[in-house]
Design a protein around this motif. Structure first.
Motif, PDB file in Angstrom:
ATOM      1  N   GLU A  25       0.829  -1.210   0.000  1.00 26.78           N
ATOM      2  CA  GLU A  25       0.000   0.000   0.000  1.00 26.78           C
ATOM      3  C   GLU A  25       0.859   1.253   0.000  1.00 26.78           C
ATOM      4  OE1 GLU A  25      -3.355   0.389  -0.178  1.00 26.78           O
ATOM      5  OE2 GLU A  25      -3.472  -1.760  -0.583  1.00 26.78           O
ATOM      6  N   GLY A  26       2.026   1.166   0.603  1.00 23.47           N
ATOM      7  CA  GLY A  26       2.935   2.303   0.644  1.00 23.47           C
ATOM      8  C   GLY A  26       3.836   2.406  -0.570  1.00 23.47           C
ATOM      9  N   LYS A  27       3.547   1.620  -1.623  1.00 23.62           N
ATOM     10  CA  LYS A  27       4.318   1.628  -2.870  1.00 23.62           C
ATOM     11  C   LYS A  27       5.774   1.231  -2.662  1.00 23.62           C
ATOM     12  CE  LYS A  27       0.596   3.317  -4.782  1.00 23.62           C
ATOM     13  NZ  LYS A  27      -0.317   2.398  -5.519  1.00 23.62           N
ATOM     14  N   GLN A  28       6.051   0.460  -1.631  1.00 27.07           N
ATOM     15  CA  GLN A  28       7.406  -0.033  -1.367  1.00 27.07           C
ATOM     16  C   GLN A  28       7.481  -1.471  -1.891  1.00 27.07           C
ATOM     17  OE1 GLN A  28       7.174   0.728   2.903  1.00 27.07           O
ATOM     18  NE2 GLN A  28       8.641   2.414   2.677  1.00 27.07           N
ATOM     19  N   THR A  29       7.588  -1.569  -3.197  1.00 28.61           N
ATOM     20  CA  THR A  29       7.439  -2.865  -3.867  1.00 28.61           C
ATOM     21  C   THR A  29       8.497  -3.873  -3.436  1.00 28.61           C
ATOM     22  OG1 THR A  29       6.433  -1.771  -5.767  1.00 28.61           O
ATOM     23  CG2 THR A  29       7.288  -4.004  -6.098  1.00 28.61           C
ATOM     24  N   ALA A  30       9.756  -3.448  -3.416  1.00 24.81           N
ATOM     25  CA  ALA A  30      10.826  -4.383  -3.060  1.00 24.81           C
ATOM     26  C   ALA A  30      10.636  -4.915  -1.644  1.00 24.81           C
ATOM     27  CB  ALA A  30      12.183  -3.698  -3.195  1.00 24.81           C
ATOM     28  N   GLU A  31      10.249  -4.029  -0.726  1.00 23.81           N
ATOM     29  CA  GLU A  31      10.022  -4.442   0.656  1.00 23.81           C
ATOM     30  C   GLU A  31       8.847  -5.409   0.740  1.00 23.81           C
ATOM     31  OE1 GLU A  31       9.635  -2.093   4.839  1.00 23.81           O
ATOM     32  OE2 GLU A  31      10.449  -0.928   3.154  1.00 23.81           O
ATOM     33  N   ALA A  32       7.787  -5.097   0.000  1.00 23.34           N
ATOM     34  CA  ALA A  32       6.609  -5.969   0.002  1.00 23.34           C
ATOM     35  C   ALA A  32       6.962  -7.357  -0.513  1.00 23.34           C
ATOM     36  CB  ALA A  32       5.496  -5.354  -0.854  1.00 23.34           C
ATOM     37  N   LEU A  33       7.711  -7.420  -1.595  1.00 22.27           N
ATOM     38  CA  LEU A  33       8.116  -8.714  -2.138  1.00 22.27           C
ATOM     39  C   LEU A  33       8.947  -9.507  -1.142  1.00 22.27           C
ATOM     40  CD1 LEU A  33       9.016  -7.653  -5.792  1.00 22.27           C
ATOM     41  CD2 LEU A  33       7.137  -9.157  -5.109  1.00 22.27           C
ATOM     42  N   GLY A  34       9.801  -8.801  -0.406  1.00 27.35           N
ATOM     43  CA  GLY A  34      10.616  -9.463   0.604  1.00 27.35           C
ATOM     44  C   GLY A  34       9.774 -10.066   1.720  1.00 27.35           C
ATOM     45  N   TYR A  35       8.782  -9.311   2.181  1.00 26.74           N
ATOM     46  CA  TYR A  35       7.910  -9.830   3.241  1.00 26.74           C
ATOM     47  C   TYR A  35       7.076 -11.011   2.745  1.00 26.74           C
ATOM     48  CZ  TYR A  35       8.909  -5.877   6.341  1.00 26.74           C
ATOM     49  OH  TYR A  35       9.524  -4.981   7.174  1.00 26.74           O
ATOM     50  N   TYR A  36       6.512 -10.883   1.542  1.00 28.61           N
ATOM     51  CA  TYR A  36       5.697 -11.979   1.016  1.00 28.61           C
ATOM     52  C   TYR A  36       6.525 -13.250   0.854  1.00 28.61           C
ATOM     53  CZ  TYR A  36       1.935  -8.652  -0.056  1.00 28.61           C
ATOM     54  OH  TYR A  36       0.924  -7.722   0.032  1.00 28.61           O
ATOM     55  N   ALA A  37       7.794 -13.094   0.534  1.00 31.49           N
ATOM     56  CA  ALA A  37       8.653 -14.267   0.367  1.00 31.49           C
ATOM     57  C   ALA A  37       8.866 -15.011   1.677  1.00 31.49           C
ATOM     58  CB  ALA A  37      10.006 -13.837  -0.202  1.00 31.49           C
ATOM     59  N   MET A  38       8.656 -14.329   2.807  1.00 28.99           N
ATOM     60  CA  MET A  38       8.856 -14.963   4.114  1.00 28.99           C
ATOM     61  C   MET A  38       7.592 -15.625   4.658  1.00 28.99           C
ATOM     62  SD  MET A  38      11.547 -12.508   6.165  1.00 28.99           S
ATOM     63  CE  MET A  38      10.958 -10.895   5.633  1.00 28.99           C
ATOM     64  N   VAL A  39       6.504 -15.542   3.909  1.00 27.81           N
ATOM     65  CA  VAL A  39       5.262 -16.199   4.325  1.00 27.81           C
ATOM     66  C   VAL A  39       5.397 -17.689   4.035  1.00 27.81           C
ATOM     67  CG1 VAL A  39       2.783 -16.379   3.974  1.00 27.81           C
ATOM     68  CG2 VAL A  39       3.890 -14.134   3.925  1.00 27.81           C
ATOM     69  N   GLY A  40       5.308 -18.490   5.080  1.00 23.08           N
ATOM     70  CA  GLY A  40       5.493 -19.933   4.930  1.00 23.08           C
ATOM     71  C   GLY A  40       4.213 -20.655   4.576  1.00 23.08           C
ATOM     72  N   ALA A  41       4.240 -21.969   4.733  1.00 19.98           N
ATOM     73  CA  ALA A  41       3.075 -22.797   4.419  1.00 19.98           C
ATOM     74  C   ALA A  41       1.899 -22.428   5.308  1.00 19.98           C
ATOM     75  CB  ALA A  41       3.421 -24.274   4.589  1.00 19.98           C
ATOM     76  N   GLY A  42       0.710 -22.555   4.758  1.00 22.88           N
ATOM     77  CA  GLY A  42      -0.494 -22.219   5.515  1.00 22.88           C
ATOM     78  C   GLY A  42      -1.458 -21.435   4.657  1.00 22.88           C
ATOM     79  N   GLU A  43      -2.497 -20.901   5.285  1.00 16.17           N
ATOM     80  CA  GLU A  43      -3.576 -20.278   4.523  1.00 16.17           C
ATOM     81  C   GLU A  43      -3.170 -18.990   3.824  1.00 16.17           C
ATOM     82  OE1 GLU A  43      -6.770 -18.327   6.753  1.00 16.17           O
ATOM     83  OE2 GLU A  43      -5.724 -18.889   8.595  1.00 16.17           O
ATOM     84  N   HIS A  44      -2.065 -18.349   4.248  1.00  9.86           N
ATOM     85  CA  HIS A  44      -1.661 -17.095   3.613  1.00  9.86           C
ATOM     86  C   HIS A  44      -0.568 -17.282   2.573  1.00  9.86           C
ATOM     87  CE1 HIS A  44      -3.700 -15.608   7.255  1.00  9.86           C
ATOM     88  NE2 HIS A  44      -4.037 -14.622   6.480  1.00  9.86           N
ATOM     89  N   ASN A  45      -0.147 -18.530   2.365  1.00 14.59           N
ATOM     90  CA  ASN A  45       0.924 -18.777   1.409  1.00 14.59           C
ATOM     91  C   ASN A  45       0.488 -18.458  -0.018  1.00 14.59           C
ATOM     92  OD1 ASN A  45       2.404 -21.042  -0.474  1.00 14.59           O
ATOM     93  ND2 ASN A  45       3.766 -20.167   1.061  1.00 14.59           N
ATOM     94  N   VAL A  46      -0.651 -18.975  -0.425  1.00 16.44           N
ATOM     95  CA  VAL A  46      -1.139 -18.720  -1.781  1.00 16.44           C
ATOM     96  C   VAL A  46      -1.446 -17.236  -1.994  1.00 16.44           C
ATOM     97  CG1 VAL A  46      -3.057 -19.141  -3.376  1.00 16.44           C
ATOM     98  CG2 VAL A  46      -1.930 -21.057  -2.237  1.00 16.44           C
ATOM     99  N   PRO A  47      -2.174 -16.557  -1.068  1.00 22.07           N
ATOM    100  CA  PRO A  47      -2.384 -15.118  -1.257  1.00 22.07           C
ATOM    101  C   PRO A  47      -1.080 -14.328  -1.358  1.00 22.07           C
ATOM    102  CG  PRO A  47      -3.893 -15.949   0.400  1.00 22.07           C
ATOM    103  CD  PRO A  47      -2.957 -17.065   0.084  1.00 22.07           C
ATOM    104  N   ALA A  48      -0.052 -14.745  -0.624  1.00 22.34           N
ATOM    105  CA  ALA A  48       1.237 -14.055  -0.707  1.00 22.34           C
ATOM    106  C   ALA A  48       1.851 -14.220  -2.092  1.00 22.34           C
ATOM    107  CB  ALA A  48       2.184 -14.585   0.367  1.00 22.34           C
ATOM    108  N   HIS A  49       1.780 -15.433  -2.648  1.00 26.49           N
ATOM    109  CA  HIS A  49       2.293 -15.659  -4.005  1.00 26.49           C
ATOM    110  C   HIS A  49       1.504 -14.838  -5.026  1.00 26.49           C
ATOM    111  CE1 HIS A  49       5.379 -18.793  -3.774  1.00 26.49           C
ATOM    112  NE2 HIS A  49       4.721 -19.282  -2.740  1.00 26.49           N
ATOM    113  N   VAL A  50       0.193 -14.767  -4.848  1.00 22.94           N
ATOM    114  CA  VAL A  50      -0.642 -14.011  -5.780  1.00 22.94           C
ATOM    115  C   VAL A  50      -0.292 -12.527  -5.738  1.00 22.94           C
ATOM    116  CG1 VAL A  50      -3.004 -13.277  -6.287  1.00 22.94           C
ATOM    117  CG2 VAL A  50      -2.536 -15.679  -5.749  1.00 22.94           C
ATOM    118  N   ARG A  51      -0.125 -11.996  -4.542  1.00 16.65           N
ATOM    119  CA  ARG A  51       0.215 -10.573  -4.408  1.00 16.65           C
ATOM    120  C   ARG A  51       1.599 -10.288  -4.985  1.00 16.65           C
ATOM    121  NH1 ARG A  51      -2.545  -6.949  -1.396  1.00 16.65           N
ATOM    122  NH2 ARG A  51      -4.492  -7.648  -0.448  1.00 16.65           N
TER     123      ARG A  51
END
Length: 580
Positions: free
Chosen positions: A343-369
């Motif tokens: 939301e803050g247009k910090q794309t590189a940071e967002a990608l880094g955080y999404y990459a740290m989302v492990g297995a579970g219900e938020h894994n697929v949404p993280a890959h999609v985002r």
């Protein structure tokens, strides 16, 4: 030989005599191979001494037979062998061993017979009494159990309060909550005047839906111990069951009288969030964080609340603190941090955080985002690879990843490629509802009306309560200004299923506009726009306002929407036509 751990009694009566508790549903493992003798922590039951050599030999043989059966996992044979030996010898050690083995074999008839025999042999044995009670509990034989429980409670006065609190745990697996309540009420009656006895009855009464009695008993417990937070939490739960407002009022009063009652304050804060009283909830979370800044169960809901209140910087700091704490799964925190960065247009940071989302219900949404962010940077193939790299996705999740990939292709104006991707997936699963719906929408964009119509009708056949299917078919007719009577019927059906869906409200407004009912159309479109600030709804509303002669309102609506959604095609076309 490896012996069975004595779990039968311990499972049912972990509260008595400080016995170590062991899960009731887990039997001790049976060794497949005989381990060394030195591994045994206590010897198995030994045959009693007798002057009759033949009888002694037979007893030794039965002990060996039973223990070998245990080694091989034949619990039924082991329990029968020990039961026969116990009946002949009446030896307390053999009787105890019989109860243990029969309990593991779920042969409660043999265990109960052995327990009764043991009490005949040693009427004053506390151990025999415990074993009898254990067998009766595990076999759900509650009738006549109360006197035995009372005797055991009275025999351990030093731990009476703690033992009373453990009563409900002993019967947690019994499905007859009314019977359990009656038993606990009978057992606790001799101890009324002790707060824990009233609490135990209140807890069982609440489980049995005896609300009034539960409230009476928990209030008696609090009269005896006014600052007892455990009892206060139970009353708060009971009050909330009847009225959330009453529950909140009670919790607030208790916290005012007991400012250090952190569990109650946390329950109060959560209840206030549930009632959308966010400012009050924030006050209590702030108080809790001052005292417990590193408790995840406090930091996490406080972070979520800050996010709900649009206090983005505060939410971000709390989520960042949360991932430094010792919690088993940090994926949710990383997912929210990714959203905040996105939301803050910090794309590189967002990608880094999404990459740290492990297995579970938020894994697929993280890959999609992550994929969407990459596609927005013009890295379409990398975005598609991101979706295909999701590990361990379930079949349903794999479908969602494919739909997301098709969405990227559609946004890149590769509609045919998007359709081909999902059409191939649908061939493998021809009745998959999500694939039917998504391929129908793509077919509509490709002007494949027969494909679109057949798939939506098939979806309606499979899912007659699918509001989206009725709406999509009805809207496609309204958009083309064809079959408007049928379109109205379809959209009306969708609206009955989902009366507050903004997209269905928009469809209703649009079909009414096509039929010439401009005031009715505007009413529905305004409702839709109030529920969701969507650019296509704004485009429809602008066109209806313009047609009604409210040109200034139309232009203002369209221009304001375009500022928020400058790249939306439908809105851009409406602005060009009605508000140039």
């Amino acid at each position: 030989m490896k012996h069975f751990r004595n779990t039968l009694c311990l499972a049912a009566l972990p509260i008595f005599l400080s016995l170590p508790a062991l899960a009731a549903d887990k039997a001790a493992p049976v060794a497949k191979k005989a381990p060394a003798v030195r591994e045994a922590k206590r010897p198995v039951a030994s045959a009693p001494r007798t002057s009759d050599a033949e009888g002694e030999g037979r007893a030794v043989y039965q002990v060996l037979l039973a223990e070998i059966a245990l080694q091989r996992g034949d619990l039924d044979l082991a329990s029968k062998a020990y039961a026969d030996l116990a009946l002949r010898t009446r030896d307390p050690k053999v009787l105890e061993r019989t109860i243990e083995v029969a309990g593991h074999a779920r042969r409660f008839d043999l265990a109960l017979e052995a327990a009764r025999l043991w009490l005949d042999v040693e009427p004053s044995s506390k151990r025999a009494q415990q074993m009898m009670v254990s067998v009766m509990i595990l076999s759900n034989q509650l009738a006549g159990l109360a006197p035995s429980l009372v005797r055991l409670l009275e025999a351990d006065k030093a731990s009476l309060g703690e033992n009373l609190l453990g009563l409900n745990r002993m019967f947690a697996r019994n499905p007859d909550r009314k019977a359990v309540f009656r038993l606990i009420d009978e057992v606790c009656t001799p101890f009324f005047g002790i707060a824990e006895a009233h609490y135990a009855v209140a807890l069982s009464a609440g489980s049995a839906d005896e609300f009034e009695r539960a409230l009476v008993e928990v209030r008696r417990a609090l009269e005896l111990r006014p600052d007892w937070e455990m009892a206060a939490l139970l009353e708060a739960q009971l009050q909330t069951r009847e009225s959330p407002a009453a529950g909140i009022a009670f919790m607030q009063g208790f916290v005012d009288s007991n400012p250090k009652a952190s569990d109650m304050r946390l329950s109060l804060a959560r209840a206030l969030v549930g009632e959308k009283r966010y400012a009050e909830a924030k006050h209590h979370f702030d108080q809790l964080l001052l005292e417990y800044p590193d408790k995840p169960e406090i930091v996490y809901p406080a972070a979520i609340l800050a996010l709900q209140q649009n206090e983005i910087a505060l939410a971000e700091s709390r989520f960042k603190h949360l991932v430094t704490l010792d919690i088993p799964d940090k994926s949710l925190a990383y997912y929210y941090l990714g959203q905040i960065a996105e939301e803050g247009k910090q794309t590189a940071e967002a990608l880094g955080y999404y990459a740290m989302v492990g297995a579970g219900e938020h894994n697929v949404p993280a890959h999609v985002r992550s994929a969407r962010l990459l596609a927005q940077q013009g890295k379409l193939e990398l975005a598609r690879a991101q979706l295909r790299s999701a590990k361990g996705a379930m079949p349903e999740e794999r479908i969602q990843l494919q739909i997301a990939e098709a969405g990227l292709l559609r946004e890149a104006k590769q509609t045919q490629a998007a359709f081909d991707l999902l059409d191939a997936a649908l061939t493998a699963q021809p009745e998959q509802p999500d694939l039917l719906y998504e391929t129908a929408l793509l077919a509509e964009k490709l002007d494949l009306m027969e494909v679109m119509e057949s798939r939506l009708r098939k979806l309606i056949e499979l899912r007659p309560d699918s509001a989206q299917a009725y709406n999509a078919l009805g809207y496609s007719y309204a958009e083309r200004n064809i079959r408007l009577i049928e379109a109205l019927a379809l959209i009306s059906k969708a609206l009955r299923i989902a009366p507050n869906d903004p997209f269905i409200l928009d469809s209703m407004g649009w079909v009414l506009y096509r039929q010439g009912d401009l005031p009715g159309a505007l009413t529905y479109l305004e409702q839709a726009y109030a529920l969701r600030d969507d650019p296509e709804v704004a485009a429809h509303m602008g066109e209806v306002l313009w047609t009604l002669g409210r040109v200034e309102d139309a232009q203002r609506t369209l221009h304001e929407a375009q500022k928020k959604h400058p790249t939306n095609e439908a809105l851009t076309a409406a602005v060009k036509k009605f508000a140039p």
